[in-house]
Scaffold this motif. Structure first.
Motif, PDB file in Angstrom:
ATOM      1  N   PHE A 236      66.042  41.116  81.288  1.00 28.94           N
ATOM      2  CA  PHE A 236      66.509  39.742  81.439  1.00 28.94           C
ATOM      3  C   PHE A 236      67.904  39.596  80.865  1.00 28.94           C
ATOM      4  N   THR A 237      68.687  38.724  81.457  1.00 27.57           N
ATOM      5  CA  THR A 237      70.019  38.448  80.907  1.00 27.57           C
ATOM      6  C   THR A 237      69.873  37.429  79.791  1.00 27.57           C
ATOM      7  N   MET A 238      70.866  37.286  78.987  1.00 26.16           N
ATOM      8  CA  MET A 238      70.866  36.344  77.867  1.00 26.16           C
ATOM      9  C   MET A 238      70.716  34.910  78.374  1.00 26.16           C
ATOM     10  N   ILE A 239      71.353  34.573  79.467  1.00 24.01           N
ATOM     11  CA  ILE A 239      71.282  33.218  80.022  1.00 24.01           C
ATOM     12  C   ILE A 239      69.852  32.915  80.473  1.00 24.01           C
ATOM     13  N   GLU A 240      69.187  33.864  81.084  1.00 26.46           N
ATOM     14  CA  GLU A 240      67.803  33.653  81.504  1.00 26.46           C
ATOM     15  C   GLU A 240      66.890  33.412  80.297  1.00 26.46           C
ATOM     16  N   LEU A 241      67.076  34.173  79.227  1.00 30.07           N
ATOM     17  CA  LEU A 241      66.276  33.993  78.020  1.00 30.07           C
ATOM     18  C   LEU A 241      66.526  32.633  77.374  1.00 30.07           C
TER      19      LEU A 241
END
Length: 145
Positions: A7-12
């Protein structure tokens, strides 16, 4: 082209924000549910106690005595079992006394039912057989209506 399975940081961050919003909406509803459950338990207890008083009085009338039970409890740990001095019983198993929320406490003729931090007082009148709430607060009305 390289494929990533993480997962990308934005998704998290997006998932954490959504979970935070859901928790903020759900938490107050859970607190209200606990209070509603304590009120419902108290209402059932009051109805049971009042019914037992009437039932015991009818038993005495059949025996030819015209009196209500003199005491609802002879013990401070298990309430509403009746008067052991006169061999008159009320609830077969009684209600265990406690000091926390959702519990009964007190000695005859004054009892208290606790909802959250609020104590709701009840009194038993041995002359009329009435088990009544003594205050005009919101919980008193909800417990006896």
């Amino acid at each position: 082209m390289k494929f990533s399975r993480a997962f990308t940081m934005i998704e998290l961050i997006f998932v954490i924000v959504v979970l935070g919003i859901l928790a903020a909406v759900a938490f107050p509803r859970l607190a209200a549910t606990r209070t509603d459950a304590e009120i419902t338990k108290g209402r059932a207890d009051v109805a049971t106690i009042r019914s037992a008083i009437v039932s015991e009085r009818q038993t005495q009338l059949i025996k030819g005595e015209n009196s209500y039970i003199p005491k609802l409890s002879s013990d401070t740990t298990t309430l509403f079992t009746g008067d052991t001095d006169s061999n008159r019983t009320l609830l077969m198993y009684g209600i265990k006394a406690g000091s926390g929320s959702g519990h009964w406490s007190g000695t005859d003729p004054n009892y208290t039912y606790k909802i959250g931090e609020t104590s709701v007082p009840f009194t038993y009148d041995k002359d009329t057989g009435k088990f009544t709430c003594d205050t005009d607060d919101e919980y008193c009305d909800e417990l006896v209506d």
